[in-house]
Design a protein around this motif. Structure first.
Motif, PDB file in Angstrom:
ATOM      1  N   MET A  91      71.893  18.258  16.599  1.00 40.26           N
ATOM      2  CA  MET A  91      71.152  18.874  17.695  1.00 40.26           C
ATOM      3  C   MET A  91      71.869  20.138  18.191  1.00 40.26           C
ATOM      4  SD  MET A  91      70.189  17.278  21.448  1.00 40.26           S
ATOM      5  CE  MET A  91      69.414  15.839  20.738  1.00 40.26           C
ATOM      6  N   VAL A  92      73.176  20.052  18.344  1.00 44.28           N
ATOM      7  CA  VAL A  92      73.964  21.198  18.797  1.00 44.28           C
ATOM      8  C   VAL A  92      73.902  22.312  17.755  1.00 44.28           C
ATOM      9  CG1 VAL A  92      76.281  22.006  19.403  1.00 44.28           C
ATOM     10  CG2 VAL A  92      75.475  19.790  20.237  1.00 44.28           C
ATOM     11  N   SER A  93      74.012  21.952  16.488  1.00 38.32           N
ATOM     12  CA  SER A  93      73.964  22.934  15.412  1.00 38.32           C
ATOM     13  C   SER A  93      72.623  23.663  15.397  1.00 38.32           C
ATOM     14  CB  SER A  93      74.218  22.257  14.068  1.00 38.32           C
ATOM     15  OG  SER A  93      74.208  23.207  13.035  1.00 38.32           O
ATOM     16  N   GLU A  94      71.535  22.928  15.509  1.00 38.41           N
ATOM     17  CA  GLU A  94      70.202  23.539  15.504  1.00 38.41           C
ATOM     18  C   GLU A  94      70.006  24.456  16.707  1.00 38.41           C
ATOM     19  OE1 GLU A  94      67.400  20.330  15.151  1.00 38.41           O
ATOM     20  OE2 GLU A  94      68.093  19.825  13.133  1.00 38.41           O
ATOM     21  N   ALA A  95      70.455  24.029  17.875  1.00 37.19           N
ATOM     22  CA  ALA A  95      70.329  24.861  19.079  1.00 37.19           C
ATOM     23  C   ALA A  95      71.132  26.148  18.928  1.00 37.19           C
ATOM     24  CB  ALA A  95      70.784  24.087  20.313  1.00 37.19           C
ATOM     25  N   ARG A  96      72.333  26.039  18.383  1.00 37.83           N
ATOM     26  CA  ARG A  96      73.170  27.225  18.181  1.00 37.83           C
ATOM     27  C   ARG A  96      72.552  28.176  17.160  1.00 37.83           C
ATOM     28  NH1 ARG A  96      77.312  29.405  21.289  1.00 37.83           N
ATOM     29  NH2 ARG A  96      77.575  27.799  22.845  1.00 37.83           N
ATOM     30  N   GLN A  97      71.913  27.648  16.133  1.00 36.85           N
ATOM     31  CA  GLN A  97      71.260  28.508  15.141  1.00 36.85           C
ATOM     32  C   GLN A  97      70.152  29.332  15.798  1.00 36.85           C
ATOM     33  OE1 GLN A  97      72.047  29.388  12.206  1.00 36.85           O
ATOM     34  NE2 GLN A  97      73.383  27.793  11.448  1.00 36.85           N
ATOM     35  N   VAL A  98      69.386  28.720  16.697  1.00 33.51           N
ATOM     36  CA  VAL A  98      68.338  29.435  17.421  1.00 33.51           C
ATOM     37  C   VAL A  98      68.950  30.535  18.284  1.00 33.51           C
ATOM     38  CG1 VAL A  98      66.556  29.206  19.205  1.00 33.51           C
ATOM     39  CG2 VAL A  98      66.739  27.495  17.382  1.00 33.51           C
TER      40      VAL A  98
END
Length: 142
Positions: A91-98
């Motif tokens: 979840m953190v990784s996906e949010a950071r990618q955005v």
């Protein structure tokens, strides 16, 4: 493969030793210099701080002929650290990618002005468990 040049900015006086002078003469055409690296690092830091409320504490820029690599460390917010502790790394990784996509748009013109070259690609890998992100900016070939 093109040589990689580490771009670091230092407040110290330049080293006048023969070894240091020899290193300075060996600069590669097409690489970016310290002030340019500082401009890029500052732009990325400011954009992350604007988007996340907290900017990274460590940012380094490196270059080759047609690329600028930026390593960002200590960037996670308290919320993201809490999510990691509870097992939500994806979840953190996906949010950071955005967020990185937003940063890319905000920093594109600054990088183009600083390097004098058009940005033609941007790729980021986020590693939340290491609290790091690695960005590779592809510049228009010389």
């Amino acid at each position: 493969m093109a040589p990689v040049t580490r771009l670091a900015v230092s407040a110290r006086k330049p080293d006048a030793s023969p070894t240091a002078r020899k290193r300075q003469r060996g600069s590669v055409p097409g690489t970016i210099a310290g002030p340019t690296a500082m401009t890029i690092c500052n732009a990325i830091t400011a954009a992350l701080k604007q988007s996340c409320g907290k900017g990274p504490t460590k940012v380094r820029a490196y270059s080759t002929h047609d690329h600028v690599a930026v390593v960002v460390q200590d960037m996670l917010t308290t919320l993201e650290r809490t999510l990691l502790q509870d097992g939500h790394e994806q979840m953190v990784s996906e949010a950071r990618q955005v967020l990185i996509e937003r940063v890319a748009q905000e920093c594109r013109s600054t990088i183009e002005q600083a390097t004098g070259r058009r940005v033609v690609g941007w790729q980021t890998e986020v590693n939340p468990s290491a609290d790091r992100a690695f960005t590779l900016v592809q510049l228009q070939p010389l």
